[in-house]
Design an enzyme around this catalytic site. Structure first.
Site, PDB file in Angstrom:
ATOM      1  N   GLU A   1      22.627  15.214  38.852  1.00  0.00           N
ATOM      2  CA  GLU A   1      23.321  15.224  40.465  1.00  0.00           C
ATOM      3  C   GLU A   1      24.838  15.493  40.073  1.00  0.00           C
ATOM      4  O   GLU A   1      25.281  16.262  41.132  1.00  0.00           O
ATOM      5  CB  GLU A   1      23.283  13.860  41.091  1.00  0.00           C
TER       6      GLU A   1
ATOM      7  N   ARG B   1      26.277   9.170  42.226  1.00  0.00           N
ATOM      8  CA  ARG B   1      26.280   9.441  40.963  1.00  0.00           C
ATOM      9  C   ARG B   1      27.406  10.509  40.755  1.00  0.00           C
ATOM     10  O   ARG B   1      28.036  10.900  39.591  1.00  0.00           O
ATOM     11  CB  ARG B   1      25.021  10.152  40.234  1.00  0.00           C
TER      12      ARG B   1
ATOM     13  N   LYS C   1       0.208  12.376  33.504  1.00  0.00           N
ATOM     14  CA  LYS C   1       0.714  11.674  34.876  1.00  0.00           C
ATOM     15  C   LYS C   1      -0.664  11.412  35.759  1.00  0.00           C
ATOM     16  O   LYS C   1      -1.205  12.539  35.749  1.00  0.00           O
ATOM     17  CB  LYS C   1       1.506  12.585  35.357  1.00  0.00           C
TER      18      LYS C   1
END
Ligand SMILES: Cc1ncc(C[n+]2csc(CCOP(=O)(O)OP(=O)(O)O)c2C)c(N)n1
Length: 636
Positions: free
Chosen positions: A368, A396, A283
């Site tokens: 979630e 969600r 990353k």
């Protein structure tokens, strides 16, 4: 001088013309452009830098848009935008009318699907491939997912289904061991085990070297080697989960090595069965500050390239910060308070809480639905869970909110950040539906503070309340300075008159309580005396207050940073109707029945007529129309 390639690339076809050994140069040019543009515009830098080689290899080997490349979340796809005809416009990234920060099918034929929320890529890819097969359309489908995708349930639902459907579907697992923060959970540990399994990797390398030394590799030798490799894999990394699910697993390979990537993708791209390629990337790759601090460069603010420091030093206070501090204060006194996040610890202001109360902090991954039901379970057994979540991601968990919290009548507090327009992230991230989708659930209290001080008090109220409680607040900064006041409980369902009016009243929420006062000052100059009410609770509404302000059929104006349909204004309208006041004129201001694009917040509020000027104009013309003829309810 090194030859440059990027400026000759106007479509993925041009990528294929570049000699393979020159691709690292192209990747470097892409990186430079991404760093330059994000340093000016802000955006998802670290993930995009890590995915440059994957994207370049895919466009080198596949035939987009005929072949479909689908991104999970899509925040890593800047290189894809650059290689698919948007190099020149890329400098307008995330600006109003400029390039969107996420793939968007309305922006380019190369963006197969609008994305922004995690865990969708495998389901979308499988759906597309199935439809293409049914319609006899040729083409490959490749879904690119991050390792954190595998913390979310839908990814497994899709893998399970894909393994069963046995289609020639390629999933690339881009593993950088990070979500926004460090990735969490059992799957992450498992992937890490694969990456770091020293014996397996050494043996695998040895086998490849051995095979390369055999002059002509016959079919049987390859077969034997594959079998040997498989048996070693099973021995050292037992029960490869993906293979058990019906995928052929390849990897791990270095996903920042374009040559290695091309070699392996070439060899598996025509597989007839579901295939997963596990690639390891870094990353922030290629930009030291982002490599060293991938979390702050996940969603970067504009920065100085040389140092990585933010371009503007700001000392504003955001609602998120106020929430984080208040929660720590409350948790010091109430040991039952626990905090739950779905992979958004810093975004939701929980960093301090995590440091101070590590045993009471739960990062459940990008999950979630689980976060909400987990909270329901904790609340049932006597804890006081605070689910800190963005409005758009709570969508969600709609059934979980209803079934596992409200139906159970357990005291879960939803601290809903990014309620309202969010700005440059655009339509996938605008939290403008929560008032509508929460207020229709029985037992749910729904509140929005007018400023930071009120947020603290509402949080305290929610923790002492015996049932589900939602507090939504925006991404914006607080509109008034913090007072050093103790948190005081606010009686549930009470509004607050800020200013009395004799001609009409504005009923509103959040920062608009302050904006409304500015508007009223301007209207006063034109001889209109309009009052302001901080409604504070969308549910239950303060009916007594409404009765007071509509006395003698005084007009009402509602303002909300939410869609008009089913939102706060609708609630007020319903209440007025139900109480039998049929002659009260009502103007509802809010977001119309459409998705709002990306742009800076002031631009978007202006676009929606929710800035002070837009509001003033709407109210003026409303009051004018009332005086000229009789009207009752309109929305603008
Ligand atoms: C449903 C949902 N929850 C949370 C987010 C916020 N979010 C954006 S990117 C991200 C982490 C993604 O990690 P990964 O997929 O591994 O990709 P990486 O950024 O590491 O390349 C999160 C949590 C989201 N986009 N969608």
């Amino acid at each position: 001088m090194t030859k440059k390639y990027l400026f000759d690339i106007n479509s993925p076809q041009d990528v294929k013309k570049i000699p393979q050994d020159q691709l690292p140069i192209l990747c470097q040019e892409i990186r430079d452009l991404i760093i330059k543009v994000v340093s000016m515009r802000g955006g998802h830098l670290a993930s995009s830098l890590g995915a440059v080689e994957i994207i370049t290899a895919l466009h080198y080997l596949f035939d987009a848009p005929h072949d479909k490349i689908i991104w999970d979340v899509g925040h890593q796809a800047y290189a894809h935008k650059i290689l698919t005809g948007r190099r020149e416009q890329f400098c307008s990234l995330r600006t109003y009318k400029g390039i969107s920060g996420f793939p968007n099918q309305f922006e380019s034929i190369y963006d197969t699907f609008i994305v922004g929320h995690a865990n969708t890529a495998i389901s979308v890819g499988l759906g597309m491939l199935t439809a293409m097969n049914m319609r006899r359309i040729n083409g490959k489908v490749i879904s690119v997912i991050g390792d954190a995708t595998l913390t979310g349930g839908m990814a497994y639902e899709a893998l399970n289904n894909a393994g069963h459907m046995k289609k020639n579907f390629l999933v690339i697992l881009n593993d950088n061991e990070m979500a926004i923060s460090k990735n969490v959970g059992g799957m992450s540990k498992y992937l890490n085990k694969i990456i770091t399994a020293p014996i397996y990797n050494r043996l695998k390398k040895d086998i490849s070297l051995l095979l390369e030394k055999i002059p002509t590799i016959g079919h049987n030798v390859i077969k034997t080697s594959q079998k040997l490799e498989e048996s070693i894999k099973n021995l050292i990394v037992p029960g490869i989960i993906f293979e058990e699910l019906g995928f052929r697993y390849f990897g791990p390979v270095d996903g920042n090595d374009i040559f290695e990537l091309i070699k392996i993708i070439k060899s598996i791209k025509d597989n007839s069965e579901p295939t997963i390629l596990h690639v390891i990337t870094k990353k922030g790759k290629g930009y030291k500050p982002a490599e060293e601090n991938p979390e702050s460069f996940h969603g970067a603010v504009p920065f100085i390239i040389e140092t990585g420091e933010p371009a503007k030093k700001t000392s504003v206070t955001r609602y998120t910060d106020v929430f984080g501090d208040a929660l720590v204060d409350i948790a010091k006194e109430n040991t039952k308070v626990v905090a739950i996040t779905a992979a958004m610890c810093s975004g939701t202001g929980l960093k301090q809480f995590e440091e101070k109360f590590p045993d009471r902090f739960f990062d459940v991954g990008i999950a979630e639905q689980h976060a909400v039901t987990f909270a329901g379970g904790m609340a049932k057994e006597g804890m006081r869970p605070i689910v800190a979540i963005y409005s758009t991601f709570l969508q969600r968990s709609y059934d979980q909110v209803m079934h596992d919290v409200c139906l159970q009548n357990v005291p879960v507090c939803f601290a809903i950040d990014r309620g309202g327009l969010v700005g440059t992230d655009g339509p996938t991230h605008h939290g403008v539906f929560d008032l509508s989708y929460l207020r229709n659930i029985p037992r749910m209290v729904v509140a929005q503070p007018k400023d930071g001080n009120e947020l603290r008090s509402l949080l305290k109220t929610s923790v002492n309340y015996d049932g589900p409680f939602a507090i939504r607040f925006p991404r914006n900064t607080i509109p008034a300075p913090m007072k050093n006041e103790p948190m005081t409980e606010i009686p549930v369902g009470t509004a607050e008159i800020i200013r009395q009016g004799s001609d009409a009243h504005i009923l509103t929420l959040g920062n608009h309580v302050y904006i409304a006062q500015e508007v009223c000052d301007k209207l006063a100059n034109e001889g209109l005396n309009v009052g302001v009410v901080n409604a504070r609770f969308i549910k239950p509404l303060d009916l007594d207050m409404i009765k007071t302000v509509i006395k003698d059929n005084k007009p009402i104006i509602t303002i909300e940073d939410n869609v008009l349909m089913g939102g706060f204004g609708s609630a007020v309208l319903e209440a007025i109707q139900d109480m039998g006041f049929h002659a009260v004129p009502v103007l509802r201001l809010g977001i119309k029945d459409e998705f709002i694009t990306h742009g800076e917040l002031p631009e978007l509020y202006h676009l929606c007529g929710l800035d002070s000027e837009g509001i003033r104009k709407s109210i003026e013309s409303f009051l004018e129309r009332i005086s000229s003829r009789s009207i009752f309810a309109i929305s603008e």
